[in-house]
Design an enzyme around this catalytic site. Sequence first.
Site, PDB file in Angstrom:
ATOM      1  N   GLY A  55       0.665  -1.219  -0.087  1.00 29.02           N
ATOM      2  CA  GLY A  55       0.193   0.282   0.097  1.00 29.02           C
ATOM      3  C   GLY A  55       0.829   1.310  -0.095  1.00 29.02           C
ATOM      4  N   LEU A  56       0.318   2.356  -0.002  1.00 25.23           N
ATOM      5  CA  LEU A  56       0.982   3.656  -0.159  1.00 25.23           C
ATOM      6  C   LEU A  56       1.656   3.832   1.329  1.00 25.23           C
ATOM      7  CD1 LEU A  56      -1.810   5.923  -1.846  1.00 25.23           C
ATOM      8  CD2 LEU A  56       0.528   5.018  -2.869  1.00 25.23           C
ATOM      9  N   SER A  57       2.699   4.735   1.111  1.00 27.13           N
ATOM     10  CA  SER A  57       3.346   5.267   2.215  1.00 27.13           C
ATOM     11  C   SER A  57       2.043   5.806   3.155  1.00 27.13           C
ATOM     12  CB  SER A  57       4.665   6.235   2.091  1.00 27.13           C
ATOM     13  OG  SER A  57       5.003   6.725   3.122  1.00 27.13           O
ATOM     14  N   ALA A  58       2.015   5.710   4.400  1.00 30.89           N
ATOM     15  CA  ALA A  58       1.003   6.290   5.267  1.00 30.89           C
ATOM     16  C   ALA A  58      -0.243   5.864   5.162  1.00 30.89           C
ATOM     17  CB  ALA A  58       1.233   7.671   5.097  1.00 30.89           C
ATOM     18  N   SER A  59      -0.284   4.603   4.506  1.00 29.88           N
ATOM     19  CA  SER A  59      -1.580   3.843   4.520  1.00 29.88           C
ATOM     20  C   SER A  59      -1.981   3.151   5.721  1.00 29.88           C
ATOM     21  CB  SER A  59      -1.628   2.675   3.390  1.00 29.88           C
ATOM     22  OG  SER A  59      -0.637   2.004   3.473  1.00 29.88           O
ATOM     23  N   LYS A  90      -0.327   0.336   6.841  1.00 34.51           N
ATOM     24  CA  LYS A  90       0.225  -0.985   6.655  1.00 34.51           C
ATOM     25  C   LYS A  90       1.413  -1.596   7.682  1.00 34.51           C
ATOM     26  CE  LYS A  90       3.558  -0.056   3.097  1.00 34.51           C
ATOM     27  NZ  LYS A  90       3.242   1.532   2.901  1.00 34.51           N
ATOM     28  N   SER A 127       6.184  -1.827  -2.032  1.00 29.73           N
ATOM     29  CA  SER A 127       6.083  -2.862  -3.267  1.00 29.73           C
ATOM     30  C   SER A 127       5.226  -2.395  -4.387  1.00 29.73           C
ATOM     31  CB  SER A 127       5.655  -4.301  -2.690  1.00 29.73           C
ATOM     32  OG  SER A 127       4.838  -4.224  -2.053  1.00 29.73           O
TER      33      SER A 127
END
Length: 212
Positions: free
Chosen positions: A31-35, A37, A105
């Site tokens: 997932g995006l940065s700051a999502s 995860k 990723s």
Amino acid sequence: MATNITWHAGLTREERASYTGQKGATIWFTGLSASGKSTIATALEQHLLHNGVTAYRLDGDNIRFGLNRDLGFSPSDRTENIRRISEVSLLFADSTAISITSFISPYLSDRATARSLHDAAGIPFIEVFVDVPVEVAEERDPKGLYKKAREGVIKEFTGISAPYERPENPEVEIWNVGVSVEEAVQRVVEELEKRGIVVLKGRPAAKVDGQA
């Protein structure tokens, strides 16, 4: 390429499982940065260990302090970053641990390579897509990376100046807006239990703070 090498056979995965009492698998958070995860992955690791399941989290930033400290963020370096961690997560899972990876990723092909490695070895690979709008990720932005990317300080930043290719068919998809960390962890645990990878003791997910 290495030459003059020979694979040295040891214990089978089945033998290791008979001693450890658990099955290995890789849970691949993307997932995006700051999502969110990394927050969910950390809470999942804590929850599994709390229930007597050996688990270990491999974090995208942390790995770049050691194993992948020689890599940047060009497309080729990103691919090599994921190739290496795919192999490492496979080793953890082969040891019968639950390997939890938390990496942006961004490329479909790289995640497909990670999956194919596990498929070839007969080890479960569970892709977990932590999805948020980029605007929400920017609002959270605990590291201030989106701001730097918008200012041009950071080049090739995923979601701003570099692409993120959304998973086409993840095993678990978490729309991480208005969802608690505990609820997100439970979604992943349910997938593990459905597959017979773990059987937990019925303890609820431990409460954690933060959203990264």
